[in-house]
Scaffold this motif. Structure first.
Motif, PDB file in Angstrom:
ATOM      1  N   PRO A 118      -3.470  -3.027  -6.460  1.00  0.00           N
ATOM      2  CA  PRO A 118      -3.656  -4.230  -6.552  1.00  0.00           C
ATOM      3  C   PRO A 118      -3.151  -5.056  -6.235  1.00  0.00           C
ATOM      4  O   PRO A 118      -3.618  -6.856  -6.017  1.00  0.00           O
ATOM      5  CB  PRO A 118      -4.114  -3.802  -7.478  1.00  0.00           C
ATOM      6  N   VAL A 119      -1.550  -4.927  -5.829  1.00  0.00           N
ATOM      7  CA  VAL A 119      -0.850  -5.903  -6.317  1.00  0.00           C
ATOM      8  C   VAL A 119      -0.933  -6.616  -5.164  1.00  0.00           C
ATOM      9  O   VAL A 119      -0.519  -8.004  -4.885  1.00  0.00           O
ATOM     10  CB  VAL A 119       0.320  -6.054  -6.479  1.00  0.00           C
ATOM     11  N   VAL A 120      -1.223  -5.972  -4.420  1.00  0.00           N
ATOM     12  CA  VAL A 120      -1.295  -6.344  -2.580  1.00  0.00           C
ATOM     13  C   VAL A 120      -2.200  -7.714  -2.641  1.00  0.00           C
ATOM     14  O   VAL A 120      -2.447  -8.645  -2.149  1.00  0.00           O
ATOM     15  CB  VAL A 120      -1.643  -6.055  -1.138  1.00  0.00           C
ATOM     16  N   GLN A 176      -3.040  -2.210  10.230  1.00  0.00           N
ATOM     17  CA  GLN A 176      -3.980  -1.847   9.376  1.00  0.00           C
ATOM     18  C   GLN A 176      -3.822  -1.006   8.517  1.00  0.00           C
ATOM     19  O   GLN A 176      -3.915  -1.798   7.443  1.00  0.00           O
ATOM     20  CB  GLN A 176      -5.508  -1.798   9.806  1.00  0.00           C
ATOM     21  N   SER A 177      -3.268  -0.008   8.641  1.00  0.00           N
ATOM     22  CA  SER A 177      -2.694   0.856   7.278  1.00  0.00           C
ATOM     23  C   SER A 177      -1.859   0.268   6.637  1.00  0.00           C
ATOM     24  O   SER A 177      -1.522   1.270   5.475  1.00  0.00           O
ATOM     25  CB  SER A 177      -2.104   2.458   8.204  1.00  0.00           C
ATOM     26  N   PHE A 178      -0.897   0.068   6.847  1.00  0.00           N
ATOM     27  CA  PHE A 178      -0.612  -1.295   5.651  1.00  0.00           C
ATOM     28  C   PHE A 178      -1.151  -2.282   4.828  1.00  0.00           C
ATOM     29  O   PHE A 178      -1.267  -3.060   5.118  1.00  0.00           O
ATOM     30  CB  PHE A 178       1.019  -1.620   6.238  1.00  0.00           C
ATOM     31  N   GLY A 179      -1.758  -1.273   3.665  1.00  0.00           N
ATOM     32  CA  GLY A 179      -2.208  -2.612   3.165  1.00  0.00           C
ATOM     33  C   GLY A 179      -3.811  -3.318   3.263  1.00  0.00           C
ATOM     34  O   GLY A 179      -4.155  -4.660   2.533  1.00  0.00           O
ATOM     35  N   ASN A 180      -4.187  -3.062   5.001  1.00  0.00           N
ATOM     36  CA  ASN A 180      -5.213  -4.055   4.711  1.00  0.00           C
ATOM     37  C   ASN A 180      -6.718  -3.257   4.726  1.00  0.00           C
ATOM     38  O   ASN A 180      -6.925  -2.242   5.347  1.00  0.00           O
ATOM     39  CB  ASN A 180      -5.238  -4.669   5.910  1.00  0.00           C
ATOM     40  N   ALA A 181      -7.695  -3.618   4.509  1.00  0.00           N
ATOM     41  CA  ALA A 181      -8.934  -2.873   4.445  1.00  0.00           C
ATOM     42  C   ALA A 181      -9.343  -2.936   5.569  1.00  0.00           C
ATOM     43  O   ALA A 181      -9.065  -3.098   6.605  1.00  0.00           O
ATOM     44  CB  ALA A 181      -9.533  -3.015   3.883  1.00  0.00           C
ATOM     45  N   ILE A 182      -9.878  -1.018   6.011  1.00  0.00           N
ATOM     46  CA  ILE A 182     -10.552  -0.826   7.086  1.00  0.00           C
ATOM     47  C   ILE A 182     -12.104  -1.821   7.446  1.00  0.00           C
ATOM     48  O   ILE A 182     -12.143  -1.924   9.063  1.00  0.00           O
ATOM     49  CB  ILE A 182     -11.281   0.605   7.157  1.00  0.00           C
ATOM     50  N   VAL A 240       3.724  -7.573   1.547  1.00  0.00           N
ATOM     51  CA  VAL A 240       3.420  -7.288   0.102  1.00  0.00           C
ATOM     52  C   VAL A 240       3.308  -5.704  -0.001  1.00  0.00           C
ATOM     53  O   VAL A 240       4.069  -5.132  -0.648  1.00  0.00           O
ATOM     54  CB  VAL A 240       2.148  -8.088  -0.293  1.00  0.00           C
ATOM     55  N   TYR A 241       2.186  -5.227   0.245  1.00  0.00           N
ATOM     56  CA  TYR A 241       2.231  -3.238   1.234  1.00  0.00           C
ATOM     57  C   TYR A 241       3.612  -2.573   0.960  1.00  0.00           C
ATOM     58  O   TYR A 241       4.073  -1.963   0.247  1.00  0.00           O
ATOM     59  CB  TYR A 241       1.265  -3.084   1.072  1.00  0.00           C
ATOM     60  N   LEU A 242       4.502  -3.606   2.395  1.00  0.00           N
ATOM     61  CA  LEU A 242       5.955  -2.523   2.352  1.00  0.00           C
ATOM     62  C   LEU A 242       6.436  -2.774   1.300  1.00  0.00           C
ATOM     63  O   LEU A 242       7.936  -1.817   1.402  1.00  0.00           O
ATOM     64  CB  LEU A 242       6.304  -2.946   3.957  1.00  0.00           C
ATOM     65  N   ALA A 243       7.051  -3.922   0.671  1.00  0.00           N
ATOM     66  CA  ALA A 243       7.636  -4.673  -0.544  1.00  0.00           C
ATOM     67  C   ALA A 243       7.358  -3.487  -1.484  1.00  0.00           C
ATOM     68  O   ALA A 243       8.220  -2.660  -2.537  1.00  0.00           O
ATOM     69  CB  ALA A 243       7.520  -5.961  -0.035  1.00  0.00           C
TER      70      ALA A 243
END
Lengths: 455, 503, 128
Positions: free
Chosen positions: A80-82, A264-270, A340-343
Motif C-alpha cells: 500500500p505504500v506505493v 508492470q510487475s513493479f508496483g502497477n495494477a493489471i 517506489v515499489y523497487l525502493a
C-alpha cells in the motif's frame, strides 16, 4: 461538475470581453453547427456514478476465480505504500517537467527510475519509460534500424505474440521486413539457422525474449551474441516479466545491447491491460537514438545539483518530421509507481519475491505434471514463473472445465501457436498459494483422460 | 509560493544492506531453484526502510508543482482539475485487477465500460466508431496514419503518400507522418492565422493522403472555412484528420465529424481529466468515419442484445441488458498498437467524468473554457501584444516580441517569473509562427478569483520588465532551484547514478 | 556583428568552405553558431561517404534546436573532425578553426561557383 462559475461571474466576464452572451461567444458557422443532440450519458451525481460502477464491477467476475493467468501481465503484491505516495496530488496532477525549476521532485524520481532500469538490465542508460513492452520493442527495433541502415529484423517466435503483432503493425508503416526464428523442442529459440540468416547482413537486429513466452529462460548461450555482433547486427533482448530481472542473469551479461520490456510487475495494477509501463535501456553507443524523454543531472545558476529533461533535440516537438519517433508522453506516473515499489521492496524483497515466484511455479509444474495425461511440455528447461503444460485433449476444453470450478487455468496456447492447441501457459507468483495449486491439481485430476495416441 | 529547497539525496545513496521491509515471507535461495549459470551474480539495489522511502518520495513530491497546488495556464495541455471520484472508480478491485486474458464472460463490466465510453465519444465527436487501443495522442495519430495508408493500399492508390500539415501544427503530426513513410508538406497559414481553402487547392493532388489539422487551431482560433477545406481535400481524394488536442473548445457545439473529418484522435488526459501524472500515462482513442471502420486496431468491443444480435446504437445507451465480446477477427485491421486492449484504468476515469457531466455538462465545460480564455486575453491585451486580437476559443497566444526589443525580457523570462509567483508558466515558443510566443489556456475549472490573481501578477511582471528588467531576468528565485545549465546536461549527459567502484 | 573571414566561400545555409586544391573543409559560420546557441552534438557523415551538393548530410544539435547540414559541395568525405564528439563547444568557440566539421574531395570543382563571396554572405546575414 467542476466549473466554479456563478452567473455573476459569467456576467462580469462577458462584460470585460465585450460580448452579450455565452452563446454569442462560442458561435460557430451554420455549416458546422450541431444538428441534433449528442447521445451521451445522463448527468449523474457522485452517488449515482459510484452505483453504476459498482454494477460494472459486479459484472466483472474474474476476481472471484483462482487465477493462473500471466502471459505479459502479472499478479504481484503491491504494498500500500506505493499507492499512498503515487496518489499524492503533486505527483498525480503535475505536467511533464518541462519547467524544471518547479519539477525537481518528479525529475529526480524519474532519474531514479532510469537508474533502476539500468542497474537491473546491466546496461549503461535507460529512458524515462515508454507506453508498454510491445511498443518498447517496436521502438528498440527502430533504434537498431537507424544504427545499421538495414530494414529487416529477425525475431524469435518465442517472443510474446502480441509484441510480435505490434512490431508488424509498426513494420508496415516503416516498410521493415520481419522474419522469425523458430522455437525448438526444448521451448527455447532454435538458433541452428542463425549463422546462415546473418550471412548476408540484411538484419538490423536479432530479437530474443528471456524468460520467453513459454516461461523458459532463453538467454543467448555463450558466444552467440558475439557471433551476431560480428555481423554488425544489434542484439535486442526483451523482458515481459520484469520480476525475472531480480533473479536471472542481467541481459547485458549475455550480450544484449538494447533491452526493451515491460515493468508492470513493479508496483502497477493489471487493470485489464493498461496503463502499463515499458522501458528501453541501451549501451552508450545507442544513446542518441533512444526515443522519448531522458532526465539528466546538471547544476543550477548557483551551482546546486539540479535535474532537467535533456537531449530534447531528438524529440518530436523540436525535430518534427526528422524525429526518430513521434513519442510524446511517457508513462511517468506508472514509472513512479515502479520506482517506489523497487525502493520499498529493495534488493532483499525483490530477491525473496523472485524466489517465491520460481518456487511456486516449480511446485505447480511438478504437481500438475505428476497427473496422468499431463506433462510439462518443455520438461528440463528452466523456467521463471510460467510453464507450458500439455493437457489431454484440447486446452480450450480443459480451461472451460476449470472455469466451472472457478479457476482460470491459464492461457490457451492454441490461440497463438496452432501446434500447441493442447497446451496451457500457467503462471504462479508470490500471490499463488500452495492451496491454490492443490485446488488446481484436484480440479485437473477430475478431468477424464482419454488416452492420446502420442504422449 | 516558495517550494521547499531541502536536499534530497538519491534513494541509492541511502539504505543499507539488510534494512529490508517485510512484505512477503522470505523465499528459498535462488540457486536451489535454478541452475547457477542462469542466475545473476548480484543485485546492486539498496534496501531502504519504509519510513525512509516515504520520507524520500514525500519530500520529492513537495518539490513539484501540480494542478492540485497551482494554476497551470499551459496552452494545448488542458490542465483542468482531475476529479478524485475518477481515481476511486479506477481503484475498485474488480476493475483494477481484471486480467486482459480473462474470458469475456468474466469481464463483462470492463467491456461495458469500454463500450459505453466509445459510444459516447462517437456521438460527441461525430465519428462512426472509436478504438480505445492507442496509449496516447501521438500513438493514436500513428494509428490513424496507418489506417489511411491501409485504406489507400486497399483502394489501389498506394501513390498517395503526402501529408499536408499547417505550419501551426503540433510536432507530433509530422513526426507521426514520418513513421509511416509519408512525406510532409507544410502549408503556410494566412494573415489571420487560418488555413485558406484556396491555398489548400494549390497543394492537393493525386499524391495527397491526409490533411492533418486541428480546429480551433493552435493559435486558439476557430477555422471558419473548415468545411470548405474538407471539401477541397475530399475532392482531391484525400482524407481529413483532426488532431483532438483542442477538443475542449467545442463539445456540444460542433463536431469534427460534421466539419468533414474522416479520422481523429482525442487526448483523454487533456479533455477528459485523466491525470497527467508528471508526463503520462495518457490515453488516445482514435476515431474514424464509417468507410474506415474495417481498418481500426484490434481488438474492437462488440455489443449484443438479448437475442444475440449485434447492437447498432449510434451513441451511448444503457448496457445492463447487453453482452459484450472482444473481436479480434478483423481481416483489414492495421493490427494491434500495443500489448493489450487499452489503457483501461483511464477508460474508467473518462467514463466517470462523462457520467458526471452528460451532454449538458460537457457543453458547459467547453463554453466556460472559452469564456475563461477570452477573459484573460481581454484583461492583458493592453500590456502585451496579442497577434490575433479577436474572439478566441479555449486558448490564445500572446507575443513578447516588442517587450524583448524594449527591455530584453523574453517569453522564457516571463514564464520563469510566473513560476516565482506560484503559477506554472504558459506554453512558450509554440506555435512556431509567432515569435516569443506564449500560449495561454486556463481551462474551465478555474474560478474568476484565480484568473484575476493571475492577471494581476502577469501585469505586474510586465511592468517590472519595463522598469527593472534584471529582476525578471534572474527569476525564478523562490523555487527549489534556479535556472538550470541545460547545455551542460546535454554536453555531459549524466542520466543515472553509478554504484561506487568495488574495492 | 558576426565574423565573416576573407579567404572563404559561403553557402546560403550558413556553411563556410575553405579550398585547398580539390579538397574542401566545411563548417558552420559564426552567425549560425550564434543563432543555434550552445551546440551539444554534431552528427557527421562517415569517412568515405559520397555527398551530393546541397544534400542534407548531417545534423547540428543545440539545446533547444536542431539544424540540418546541407553540404555546400559534393564529393567523397576524406576526413571528419573527431574532436567534436567530446567537445561540441568548439563549434561555438572557434567555428572557423577547431570547430570544422568535415573535409570533402570535390567531385566537380566548378561547384564552388555556386557559393557566395564573403561580401555576398555579409549582405545575406545583414538582411536576415
Amino acid at each position: 461538475m467542476y466549473t466554479p462559475h456563478t452567473s455573476r461571474d459569467i456576467e462580469a466576464m462577458l462584460r470585460v470581453i465585450g460580448v452579450g452572451s455565452l452563446d454569442d461567444l462560442v458561435r460557430v458557422p451554420d455549416a458546422v453547427a450541431l444538428r441534433h443532440p449528442v447521445e451521451v450519458t445522463p448527468q449523474l451525481s457522485e452517488i449515482e456514478i459510484a452505483d453504476r460502477f459498482a454494477r460494472h464491477a459486479a459484472r466483472t467476475t474474474a476476481g472471484g476465480y483462482t487465477s493462473f493467468l500471466g502471459a505479459g501481465a502479472y499478479r504481484h503484491y503491491v504494498p500500500p505504500v506505493v499507492g499512498a505516495i503515487a496518489m499524492r496530488g503533486e505527483f498525480l496532477t503535475s505536467y511533464t517537467p518541462y519547467q524544471a525549476e518547479v519539477s525537481q521532485g518528479y525529475l529526480q524520481a524519474i532519474y531514479e527510475w532510469q537508474t533502476y532500469i539500468a542497474l537491473l538490465t546491466g546496461l549503461d542508460v535507460a529512458n524515462a519509460s515508454v507506453y508498454d513492452g510491445a511498443t518498447a520493442l517496436a521502438e528498440g527495433v527502430i533504434m537498431a534500424v537507424n544504427a545499421t541502415g538495414r530494414k529487416g529484423v529477425l525475431v524469435s517466435s518465442a517472443v510474446h505474440p502480441n509484441y510480435r503483432a505490434v512490431l508488424r503493425t509498426y513494420a508496415e508503416g516503416l516498410e521493415l521486413a520481419v522474419d522469425e526464428l523458430p522455437y525448438g523442442a526444448d521451448g527455447r529459440t532454435d538458433l541452428s539457422s542463425l549463422e546462415a540468416a546473418l550471412a548476408d547482413q540484411r538484419y538490423a537486429a536479432v530479437v530474443v525474449q528471456s524468460p520467453n513466452f513459454f516461461g523458459a529462460v532463453d538467454a543467448l548461450p555463450a558466444g552467440v551474441a558475439d557471433t551476431i555482433k560480428a555481423t554488425k547486427t544489434v542484439v535486442i533482448g526483451v523482458v515481459a516479466e520484469a520480476m525475472s530481472l531480480a533473479a536471472l542473469a542481467a541481459p547485458a551479461s549475455w550480450g544484449v545491447e538494447i533491452c526493451v520490456g515491460e515493468a508492470q510487475s513493479f508496483g502497477n495494477a493489471i487493470a485489464y491491460g493498461g496503463p502499463h509501463v515499458g522501458f528501453i535501456a541501451a549501451t552508450t553507443a545507442h544513446l542518441r537514438r533512444i526515443p522519448g524523454r531522458l532526465v539528466g543531472k546538471s547544476v543550477d545558476s548557483a551551482g546546486k545539483p539540479a535535474y532537467v529533461l535533456t537531449l530534447q533535440a531528438r524529440e518530436q516537438h523540436i525535430r518534427r518530421e526528422k524525429a526518430t519517433s513521434n513519442i510524446c508522453t511517457n508513462q511517468a506516473h506508472c514509472a513512479l509507481c515502479a520506482t517506489v515499489y523497487l525502493a520499498a521492496m529493495g534488493k532483499t524483497g525483490l530477491r525473496d519475491c523472485a524466489a517465491l515466484n520460481v518456487a511456486r511455479s516449480n511446485e505447480l509444474r511438478d504437481k500438475v505434471a505428476a497427473l496422468p495425461g499431463f506433462a510439462a511440455r518443455f520438461a528440463g528447461t528452466p523456467t521463471f514463473n510460467e510453464v507450458v503444460i500439455r493437457v489431454p485433449g484440447r486446452a480450450a476444453a480443459v480451461l472451460a472445465t476449470l472455469e466451472e470450478r472457478q479457476i482460470l487455468g491459464g492461457v490457451d496456447l492454441g490461440r497463438f501457436y496452432p501446434e500447441l492447441e493442447d497446451c496451457i501457459l500457467m503462471t504462479a507468483t508470490e500471490l499463488t498459494s500452495s492451496a491454490d495449486v492443490d485446488r488446481l491439481v484436484t480440479a485437473l485430476s477430475e478431468i477424464p483422460v482419454r488416452a492420446a495416441a502420442s504422449v | 509560493m516558495p517550494l521547499p529547497a531541502f536536499d534530497t539525496p538519491l534513494i541509492f545513496e541511502t539504505g543499507q544492506d539488510g534494512r529490508a521491509n517485510c512484505y512477503l515471507p522470505s523465499g528459498p535461495a535462488l540457486d536451489t531453484l535454478l541452475p547457477k549459470h542462469a542466475l545473476r551474480d548480484e543485485l546492486p539495489l539498496p534496501d531502504n526502510s519504509e519510513l525512509d522511502v516515504v520520507r524520500h518520495f514525500t519530500r520529492l513530491s513537495q518539490k513539484s508543482f501540480g494542478i492540485d497546488t497551482v494554476f497551470y495556464p499551459l496552452g494545448s495541455c488542458t490542465m483542468k482539475y482531475n476529479p478524485r471520484i475518477n481515481d476511486a472508480m479506477a481503484n475498485i478491485p474488480a476493475l483494477r485487477d481484471v486480467h486482459p486474458f480473462a474470458p469475456d464472460h468474466a469481464a463483462q463490466g470492463a467491456l461495458a465500460v469500454m463500450w459505453e465510453l466509445e459510444r459516447a465519444l462517437a456521438s460527441l465527436f461525430g465519428m462512426a466508431a472509436f478504438s480505445l487501443n492507442p496509449a496516447a495522442g501521438a500513438h493514436a495519430e500513428l494509428a490513424a496514419l496507418l489506417i489511411a495508408k491501409a485504406y489507400f493500399k486497399k483502394k489501389g492508390e498506394p501513390q498517395r503518400n503526402v501529408v499536408i500539415v499547417p505550419d501551426t501544427a503540433h510536432g507530433t503530426n509530422p513526426a507521426s507522418a514520418a513513421m509511416v513513410g509519408f512525406k510532409v508538406l507544410s502549408l503556410k497559414s494566412d494573415a489571420q492565422g487560418r488555413v485558406d481553402p484556396d491555398e489548400m487547392r494549390n497543394v492537393v493532388g493525386p499524391d495527397t493522403a491526409v490533411c492533418m489539422m486541428t480546429n480551433p487551431n493552435t493559435l486558439g482560433l476557430f477555422e471558419p472555412r473548415i468545411h470548405e477545406v474538407s471539401d477541397v481535400v475530399h475532392e482531391a481524394g484525400g482524407l481529413m484528420y483532426y488532431d483532438g488536442a483542442n477538443a475542449n473548445a467545442l463539445m456540444g457545439n460542433t463536431r469534427p465529424g460534421d466539419m468533414g473529418f474522416d479520422l481523429m484522435h482525442l487526448n483523454l488526459h487533456k479533455t477528459f481529466t485523466i491525470p497527467h501524472g508528471g508526463g503520462g500515462a495518457g490515453a488516445g482513442p482514435v476515431g474514424v468515419a464509417a468507410h474506415l471502420i474495417d481498418f481500426l486496431p484490434t481488438p474492437v468491443v462488440r455489443a449484443f442484445d438479448a437475442d444475440g444480435n449485434a447492437n447498432d446504437a449510434t451513441g451511448w445507451r444503457e448496457t445492463a441488458d447487453l453482452t459484450f465480446a472482444l473481436d479480434f477477427d478483423r481481416p483489414d485491421s492495421i493490427g494491434p498498437m500495443r500489448s493489450f486492449w487499452s489503457n483501461f484504468a483511464h477508460m474508467v476515469r473518462a467514463l466517470a467524468y462523462t457520467y458526471a457531466n452528460g451532454a449538458d455538462g460537457l457543453t458547459t465545460v467547453s463554453k466556460l473554457a472559452v469564456l475563461n480564455a477570452n477573459y484573460i486575453r481581454a484583461s492583458i491585451r493592453d500590456v502585451i501584444d496579442i497577434p490575433y486580437d479577436e474572439i478566441n476559443r479555449h486558448e490564445f497566444v500572446a507575443s513578447a516580441q516588442s517587450l524583448k526589443r524594449e527591455t530584453g525580457v523574453r517569453a522564457l523570462d516571463l514564464g520563469k517569473a510566473l513560476l516565482d509567483r506560484g503559477y506554472h508558466a504558459p506554453t512558450v515558443y509554440f506555435p512556431l509562427i509567432v515569435p516569443e510566443c506564449l500560449m495561454i489556456e486556463p481551462t474551465e475549472t478555474e474560478s474568476k478569483e484565480t484568473l484575476d490573481a493571475f492577471i494581476a501578477d502577469f501585469r505586474d511582471i510586465v511592468a517590472t520588465a519595463k522598469s527593472d528588467p534584471e529582476k525578471v531576468l534572474e527569476t525564478p528565485v523562490n523555487t527549489a532551484v534556479g535556472r538550470i545549465d541545460e547545455t551542460r546536461a546535454a554536453r555531459q549527459p549524466d542520466l543515472r547514478w553509478h554504484p561506487p567502484a568495488a574495492g | 556583428m558576426a565574423n565573416v573571414p576573407a579567404g572563404l566561400l559561403y553557402s546560403k545555409e550558413h556553411e563556410w568552405v575553405k579550398l585547398d586544391g580539390d579538397v574542401a573543409t566545411v563548417g558552420i559560420t559564426d552567425y549560425a553558431q550564434a543563432s543555434l546557441g550552445d551546440i551539444v552534438y554534431v552528427e557527421l557523415p562517415r569517412v568515405g561517404a559520397g555527398l551530393t551538393q546541397f544534400g542534407s548530410i548531417g545534423v547540428v544539435e543545440s539545446v533547444k534546436a536542431v539544424s540540418d547540414i546541407f553540404t555546400p559541395v559534393g564529393g567523397e568525405v576524406v576526413g571528419i573532425n573527431d574532436g567534436l564528439e567530446n567537445d561540441p563547444a568548439a563549434v561555438n568557440r572557434d567555428p572557423y578553426g577547431d570547430g570544422w566539421f568535415y573535409k570533402v574531395k570535390l567531385g566537380d570543382v566548378s561547384q564552388t561557383g555556386d557559393l557566395l563571396t564573403p561580401e555576398q554572405y555579409e549582405q545575406l546575414i545583414a538582411s536576415a
